[in-house]
Design a protein around this motif. Structure first.
Motif, PDB file in Angstrom:
ATOM      1  N   UNK A   1       0.784  -1.227   0.000  1.00  0.00           N
ATOM      2  CA  UNK A   1       0.000   0.000   0.000  1.00  0.00           C
ATOM      3  C   UNK A   1       0.812   1.271   0.000  1.00  0.00           C
ATOM      4  N   UNK A   2       2.131   1.166  -0.181  1.00  0.00           N
ATOM      5  CA  UNK A   2       3.001   2.336  -0.107  1.00  0.00           C
ATOM      6  C   UNK A   2       3.573   2.769  -1.463  1.00  0.00           C
ATOM      7  N   UNK A   3       3.100   2.191  -2.547  1.00  0.00           N
ATOM      8  CA  UNK A   3       3.660   2.540  -3.843  1.00  0.00           C
ATOM      9  C   UNK A   3       2.720   2.218  -4.980  1.00  0.00           C
ATOM     10  N   UNK A   4       3.176   2.470  -6.206  1.00  0.00           N
ATOM     11  CA  UNK A   4       2.371   2.196  -7.397  1.00  0.00           C
ATOM     12  C   UNK A   4       2.964   1.043  -8.186  1.00  0.00           C
ATOM     13  N   UNK A   5       2.101   0.357  -8.921  1.00  0.00           N
ATOM     14  CA  UNK A   5       2.513  -0.798  -9.712  1.00  0.00           C
ATOM     15  C   UNK A   5       2.855  -0.405 -11.138  1.00  0.00           C
ATOM     16  N   UNK A   6       3.315  -1.398 -11.911  1.00  0.00           N
ATOM     17  CA  UNK A   6       3.616  -1.169 -13.324  1.00  0.00           C
ATOM     18  C   UNK A   6       2.362  -0.766 -14.086  1.00  0.00           C
ATOM     19  N   UNK A   7       1.219  -1.328 -13.701  1.00  0.00           N
ATOM     20  CA  UNK A   7      -0.041  -0.968 -14.357  1.00  0.00           C
ATOM     21  C   UNK A   7      -0.353   0.506 -14.150  1.00  0.00           C
ATOM     22  N   UNK A   8      -0.091   1.012 -12.958  1.00  0.00           N
ATOM     23  CA  UNK A   8      -0.315   2.429 -12.682  1.00  0.00           C
ATOM     24  C   UNK A   8       0.618   3.294 -13.517  1.00  0.00           C
ATOM     25  N   UNK A   9       1.877   2.865 -13.642  1.00  0.00           N
ATOM     26  CA  UNK A   9       2.829   3.624 -14.460  1.00  0.00           C
ATOM     27  C   UNK A   9       2.393   3.692 -15.916  1.00  0.00           C
ATOM     28  N   UNK A  10       1.881   2.583 -16.438  1.00  0.00           N
ATOM     29  CA  UNK A  10       1.420   2.579 -17.836  1.00  0.00           C
ATOM     30  C   UNK A  10       0.271   3.563 -18.026  1.00  0.00           C
ATOM     31  N   UNK A  11      -0.590   3.651 -17.017  1.00  0.00           N
ATOM     32  CA  UNK A  11      -1.715   4.578 -17.113  1.00  0.00           C
ATOM     33  C   UNK A  11      -1.257   6.031 -16.949  1.00  0.00           C
ATOM     34  N   UNK A  12      -0.426   6.291 -15.948  1.00  0.00           N
ATOM     35  CA  UNK A  12      -0.069   7.657 -15.588  1.00  0.00           C
ATOM     36  C   UNK A  12       0.953   8.302 -16.520  1.00  0.00           C
ATOM     37  N   UNK A  13       1.930   7.536 -16.957  1.00  0.00           N
ATOM     38  CA  UNK A  13       3.053   8.119 -17.708  1.00  0.00           C
ATOM     39  C   UNK A  13       2.647   8.952 -18.923  1.00  0.00           C
ATOM     40  N   UNK A  14       1.720   8.486 -19.767  1.00  0.00           N
ATOM     41  CA  UNK A  14       1.371   9.296 -20.935  1.00  0.00           C
ATOM     42  C   UNK A  14       0.735  10.638 -20.590  1.00  0.00           C
ATOM     43  N   UNK A  15       0.112  10.723 -19.411  1.00  0.00           N
ATOM     44  CA  UNK A  15      -0.643  11.927 -19.058  1.00  0.00           C
ATOM     45  C   UNK A  15       0.259  13.105 -18.720  1.00  0.00           C
ATOM     46  N   UNK A  16       1.545  12.839 -18.428  1.00  0.00           N
ATOM     47  CA  UNK A  16       2.455  13.947 -18.106  1.00  0.00           C
ATOM     48  C   UNK A  16       3.428  14.223 -19.254  1.00  0.00           C
ATOM     49  N   UNK A  17       3.199  13.595 -20.386  1.00  0.00           N
ATOM     50  CA  UNK A  17       4.136  13.724 -21.500  1.00  0.00           C
ATOM     51  C   UNK A  17       4.018  15.082 -22.197  1.00  0.00           C
ATOM     52  N   UNK A  18       5.144  15.609 -22.593  1.00  0.00           N
ATOM     53  CA  UNK A  18       5.184  16.830 -23.393  1.00  0.00           C
ATOM     54  C   UNK A  18       5.123  18.093 -22.553  1.00  0.00           C
ATOM     55  N   UNK A  19       5.670  19.159 -23.113  1.00  0.00           N
ATOM     56  CA  UNK A  19       5.671  20.449 -22.441  1.00  0.00           C
ATOM     57  C   UNK A  19       4.848  21.454 -23.250  1.00  0.00           C
ATOM     58  N   UNK A  20       4.199  22.349 -22.544  1.00  0.00           N
ATOM     59  CA  UNK A  20       3.410  23.394 -23.204  1.00  0.00           C
ATOM     60  C   UNK A  20       3.668  24.709 -22.490  1.00  0.00           C
ATOM     61  N   UNK A  21       4.911  25.199 -22.528  1.00  0.00           N
ATOM     62  CA  UNK A  21       5.262  26.388 -21.743  1.00  0.00           C
ATOM     63  C   UNK A  21       4.551  27.637 -22.251  1.00  0.00           C
ATOM     64  N   UNK A  22       4.231  28.564 -21.351  1.00  0.00           N
ATOM     65  CA  UNK A  22       3.647  29.838 -21.776  1.00  0.00           C
ATOM     66  C   UNK A  22       4.727  30.721 -22.389  1.00  0.00           C
ATOM     67  N   UNK A  23       4.342  31.725 -23.148  1.00  0.00           N
ATOM     68  CA  UNK A  23       5.353  32.685 -23.635  1.00  0.00           C
ATOM     69  C   UNK A  23       5.859  33.524 -22.460  1.00  0.00           C
ATOM     70  N   UNK A  24       7.105  33.945 -22.535  1.00  0.00           N
ATOM     71  CA  UNK A  24       7.697  34.748 -21.464  1.00  0.00           C
ATOM     72  C   UNK A  24       8.026  36.143 -21.958  1.00  0.00           C
ATOM     73  N   UNK A  25       7.915  37.116 -21.060  1.00  0.00           N
ATOM     74  CA  UNK A  25       8.221  38.502 -21.396  1.00  0.00           C
ATOM     75  C   UNK A  25       9.647  38.867 -21.056  1.00  0.00           C
ATOM     76  N   UNK A  26      10.004  40.112 -21.316  1.00  0.00           N
ATOM     77  CA  UNK A  26      11.354  40.593 -21.051  1.00  0.00           C
ATOM     78  C   UNK A  26      11.668  40.615 -19.560  1.00  0.00           C
ATOM     79  N   UNK A  27      10.611  40.635 -18.733  1.00  0.00           N
ATOM     80  CA  UNK A  27      10.814  40.648 -17.293  1.00  0.00           C
ATOM     81  C   UNK A  27      11.080  39.265 -16.720  1.00  0.00           C
TER      82      UNK A  27
END
Length: 423
Positions: free
Chosen positions: A375-401
């Motif tokens: 009960x203290x961790x996640x399984x391989x099945x959880x990793x397969x489900x979760x990993x795609x959901x955090x893939x890729x970056x979508x950074x906002x544009x930044x200003x001179x400040x």
């Protein structure tokens, strides 16, 4: 359900509900941009359903296309949100009659309510009142929640970004702890959101694999908190690794069913206001083991961190907003656009409609096979489900400040036509 199509006349009302996410405004952009393509004017309710009851509406047509596009990378709730649950029509008919009066006064024919479980229930109720009170209205629920606890949909827009933030924060803080453990901090505790479902806590598990990599302990609300097992695990980890990172969901309970961090107050949905489980755990570690500790409570930082948004999450948030308009104009009612996963690797998904009655007031918790036996961790099945959901970056544009360039809309008020109403 779908009925005979009709001409696209009238206005569309959009409202945001409950706690916002880093990408909820991307959904708003999807709604407004798609509606504009169809020549439909969009009003937004200021501060969620309360704005509709108060006839406090915003004319989104007063903002430029560039401003609406900038919503895609702007956190917060552009039109304001609220925690307010409508009772049944039998219990409070006056509120429903007021809603219909407002909708009728402004020729609103479609209502899109962007929220979670309780909001899906509200959307379902509103979808049913038109016929009862003699007004033709179509209501579409639009998914949003950091907790990832909506039924039917594979994942909830908003979750992928908080999952990415949590995993990255766990990784970075753990590197800090590891570097100081010899003479300083031995235990670091990160508290994350999740009253009844441990999805966010589970996402921290993506920071590392194996018993010696952080997080070493994840505490889920789906499992009863056992003090001795927790203390034994912390002690064993520090003895073996030299330090220990713990990620705890705010909603963990003891054997008596009590929240470890119960503060004694409740919000308007009836949910307990939790007062901080991390300091409770830290005090326990200090008392039982004497280890030096640090703890952190990111709270709003988790759901407002647009700079750390997941690309897949941002794309899904926009897609459900766009689809909601398509469903509304197709004369659908009491449905929600949901995400359907078609492949894990490569990650692929699509949007389909689901009836609100299968979503409202239901809660999706972590499956048993996603949690390790202790009960203290996640399984391989959880990793397969979760990993795609955090893939890729979508950074906002930044200003001179050096800061992100976020947008603040005009939020031009629509002229009221009705007497004041107190909700």
């Amino acid at each position: 359900m779908k009925s005979k199509a009709r001409p696209a006349t009238g206005r569309l009302l959009y409202a945001q509900s409950g706690g916002v996410t880093a990408v909820i405004n991307a959904t708003a952009a999807g709604v407004i941009q798609n509606a504009r393509k169809h020549g439909i004017k969009v009003y937004a309710a200021r501060n969620g359903i309360l704005g509709a009851l108060r006839e406090d509406l915003i004319d989104t047509s007063k903002d430029t296309m560039a401003a609406i596009e900038a919503l895609r990378h702007t956190p917060g709730g552009a039109f304001g949100s609220c925690r307010y649950k409508l009772k049944s029509i039998e219990a409070n008919r006056a509120e429903y009659e007021r809603l219909i009066d407002v909708l009728r006064a402004h020729d609103i024919r479609w209502f899109l309510y962007n929220g979670g479980n309780d909001s899906a229930d509200t959307a379902l109720k509103i979808s049913q009142i038109g016929k009862t009170l003699g007004y033709d209205i179509r209501c579409i629920g639009v998914p949003k929640t950091v907790d990832n606890d909506l039924a039917v949909t594979d994942c909830c827009p908003g979750f992928g970004s908080v999952a990415k933030y949590t995993a990255v924060s766990t990784l970075e803080a753990s590197l800090d702890v590891a570097s100081m453990a010899d003479t300083s901090t031995k235990v670091f505790i990160l508290e994350v959101m999740g009253r009844h479902a441990g999805w966010i806590a589970a996402a921290s598990g993506l920071a590392g694999e194996g018993p010696d990599q952080a997080p070493h302990i994840i505490l889920f609300p789906e499992r009863v908190f056992e003090e001795k097992a927790f203390i034994d695990k912390v002690k064993a980890t520090v003895e073996r690794v030299g330090w220990c990172t713990v990620v705890a969901s705010e909603g963990i309970r003891n054997a008596e069913g009590q929240f470890l961090a119960e503060a004694g107050t409740r919000d308007s949905f009836g949910h307990a206001q939790l007062g901080g489980v991390a300091p409770v755990l830290a005090a326990l570690v200090k008392e039982k083991l004497g280890f030096k500790y640090h703890w952190a409570l990111p709270d709003y930082l988790q759901r407002s961190a647009r700079h750390m948004a997941s690309k897949s999450d941002a794309e899904q948030a926009y897609a459900v907003g766009k689809a909601a308009v398509d469903y509304a104009l197709a004369d659908m009612n009491a449905v929600m656009p949901v995400i359907v996963r078609t492949s894990d690797s490569p990650y692929r998904w699509k949007i389909e409609s689901a009836p609100l009655e299968k979503i409202a007031n239901r809660e999706k918790k972590m499956p048993n096979n996603f949690l390790t036996k202790d009960g203290f961790g996640i399984t391989a099945a959880a990793r397969r489900y979760l990993s795609p959901l955090i893939q890729g970056e979508a950074p906002p544009p930044y200003g001179k400040d050096g800061l992100p360039k976020y947008v603040q809309l005009k939020n031009t008020a629509v002229k009221r036509k009705l007497p004041a109403f107190s909700a």
